[in-house]
Design a protein around this motif. Sequence first.
Motif, PDB file in Angstrom:
ATOM      1  N   UNK A   1       4.245   6.821  -9.578  1.00 37.63           N
ATOM      2  CA  UNK A   1       4.675   5.933  -8.494  1.00 37.63           C
ATOM      3  C   UNK A   1       3.592   4.933  -8.098  1.00 37.63           C
ATOM      4  N   UNK A   2       2.486   4.937  -8.810  1.00 41.63           N
ATOM      5  CA  UNK A   2       1.393   3.997  -8.570  1.00 41.63           C
ATOM      6  C   UNK A   2       0.922   4.047  -7.116  1.00 41.63           C
ATOM      7  N   UNK A   3       0.669   5.268  -6.648  1.00 44.97           N
ATOM      8  CA  UNK A   3       0.178   5.482  -5.290  1.00 44.97           C
ATOM      9  C   UNK A   3      -1.280   5.045  -5.193  1.00 44.97           C
ATOM     10  N   UNK A   4      -1.614   4.393  -4.089  1.00 43.55           N
ATOM     11  CA  UNK A   4      -2.974   3.884  -3.907  1.00 43.55           C
ATOM     12  C   UNK A   4      -3.941   4.923  -3.367  1.00 43.55           C
ATOM     13  N   UNK A   5      -3.438   5.850  -2.538  1.00 38.40           N
ATOM     14  CA  UNK A   5      -4.345   6.809  -1.911  1.00 38.40           C
ATOM     15  C   UNK A   5      -3.578   8.092  -1.604  1.00 38.40           C
TER      16      UNK A   5
ATOM     17  N   UNK B   1       8.040   2.022   4.875  1.00 33.91           N
ATOM     18  CA  UNK B   1       9.144   2.909   4.516  1.00 33.91           C
ATOM     19  C   UNK B   1       8.601   4.311   4.330  1.00 33.91           C
ATOM     20  N   UNK B   2       9.314   5.289   4.878  1.00 33.74           N
ATOM     21  CA  UNK B   2       8.927   6.691   4.754  1.00 33.74           C
ATOM     22  C   UNK B   2       9.912   7.421   3.861  1.00 33.74           C
ATOM     23  N   UNK B   3       9.420   8.356   3.057  1.00 32.46           N
ATOM     24  CA  UNK B   3      10.319   9.161   2.231  1.00 32.46           C
ATOM     25  C   UNK B   3       9.703  10.525   1.962  1.00 32.46           C
ATOM     26  N   UNK B   4      10.585  11.515   1.808  1.00 33.47           N
ATOM     27  CA  UNK B   4      10.193  12.832   1.314  1.00 33.47           C
ATOM     28  C   UNK B   4      10.575  12.914  -0.153  1.00 33.47           C
TER      29      UNK B   4
ATOM     30  N   UNK C   1       5.105   3.859   2.269  1.00 38.05           N
ATOM     31  CA  UNK C   1       4.962   2.577   1.569  1.00 38.05           C
ATOM     32  C   UNK C   1       4.856   1.481   2.630  1.00 38.05           C
ATOM     33  N   UNK C   2       3.677   0.907   2.756  1.00 41.23           N
ATOM     34  CA  UNK C   2       3.399  -0.066   3.806  1.00 41.23           C
ATOM     35  C   UNK C   2       3.361  -1.467   3.214  1.00 41.23           C
TER      36      UNK C   2
ATOM     37  N   UNK D   1       0.845  -1.192   0.000  1.00 41.12           N
ATOM     38  CA  UNK D   1       0.000   0.000   0.000  1.00 41.12           C
ATOM     39  C   UNK D   1       0.879   1.240   0.000  1.00 41.12           C
ATOM     40  N   UNK D   2       0.748   2.066  -1.019  1.00 45.21           N
ATOM     41  CA  UNK D   2       1.481   3.325  -1.093  1.00 45.21           C
ATOM     42  C   UNK D   2       0.512   4.478  -0.842  1.00 45.21           C
ATOM     43  N   UNK D   3       0.879   5.333   0.095  1.00 47.96           N
ATOM     44  CA  UNK D   3       0.026   6.445   0.476  1.00 47.96           C
ATOM     45  C   UNK D   3       0.834   7.734   0.380  1.00 47.96           C
ATOM     46  N   UNK D   4       0.289   8.735  -0.311  1.00 49.21           N
ATOM     47  CA  UNK D   4       0.953  10.035  -0.453  1.00 49.21           C
ATOM     48  C   UNK D   4       0.242  11.073   0.405  1.00 49.21           C
ATOM     49  N   UNK D   5       1.029  11.930   1.037  1.00 50.52           N
ATOM     50  CA  UNK D   5       0.506  13.040   1.831  1.00 50.52           C
ATOM     51  C   UNK D   5       1.028  14.337   1.239  1.00 50.52           C
ATOM     52  N   UNK D   6       0.117  15.173   0.794  1.00 49.30           N
ATOM     53  CA  UNK D   6       0.503  16.467   0.228  1.00 49.30           C
ATOM     54  C   UNK D   6      -0.096  17.568   1.079  1.00 49.30           C
TER      55      UNK D   6
END
Length: 238
Positions: free
Chosen positions: A26-30, A201-204, A194-195, A1-6
Motif C-alpha cells: 500500500x506504499x505506506x510512508x510511516x 480517510x480512515x480505514x480498518x 491517508x492524509x 501521507x499514508x500512516x499505518x497503526x499496528x
Amino acid sequence: MKVAFISDIHGNAVALDAVLKDIETREVDKIFVLGDLCFRGPEPSRSLEIIRFLDCDVIKGNADEWLVRGINKGEVPDTALEIMNLEREWSLRQLDSQALEYLSGLPTELKFEYGKVKIFAFHATPDSLFEIVQPTENEDILEEKFMENEADIYIYAHIHKPYIRYIKGKSVINTGSVGLPFDGLTKASYALVDIGDKGFQLSNVRVEYDLNKVIKQFQESDYPNKELLMNILSSGKV
C-alpha cells in the motif's frame, strides 16, 4: 501521507509478517506501533525483533507492562491470574534482558501532526494501559476518556475490536489486533490513515495469514495455556 497503526501483536509473528507485507503493497510512508508486542503468543522473541528492526515509534501496552513487572491481582479475573503468570514466565524464558529493558522504556502515548491534521495515539486510554473502552460506549464516555488533549484523530488499541466512530467533529479509530482478534474474524487487523491536502480517510484493514501455522506452533510448544489461545485464534472470539 499514508500512516499505518499496528498493535496487539501478542507474539504472533506469522500474522505480523503478513500485515507488514500488506502495508508494503500500500506504499505506506510511516508505521506506528501501539503496544502489546510479544506476550501471549508462540513467538515473542521474533515478534519483538521484527518490531525493533522497523525502527519506528512504539508505545507500551498493558501486556508489555505485565512482562516487565508481573500481573497484579485485580488486573485480570482471579481465576486467570495463576495461569497468566505461568504464561508470562514462559514468555520471559524466550526473551533476554535487553528485550525487557526495551519494553520497560517504551513511552505510553504519541502526539504528532501532519499538515493540519493532529493525531493522538495511545494503547487503552491516555491515562491507563488497562482500561477497556468498547465500540458501543456512549459518546460522552468516549469524549471524556479520549478528548482531553486536542486532536483531530484519536487512535487506540487494547480491545482487539477494530472500529471507526465520529464524535463532535472528531474521529476515533481502533486498530484491532494483528495477532489475536476478538471480533469474530480470524484475520489480522490494523488501521490506515491517508492524509491529503484537503482532508483524511480512515480505514480498518483485514489481512489473511497462515493461521494453521500458528496453531501448529502452539501445539508443538510447551506453552502453558495453549488450548485457550488456540481456541481464540481459531474463532476470533474470547
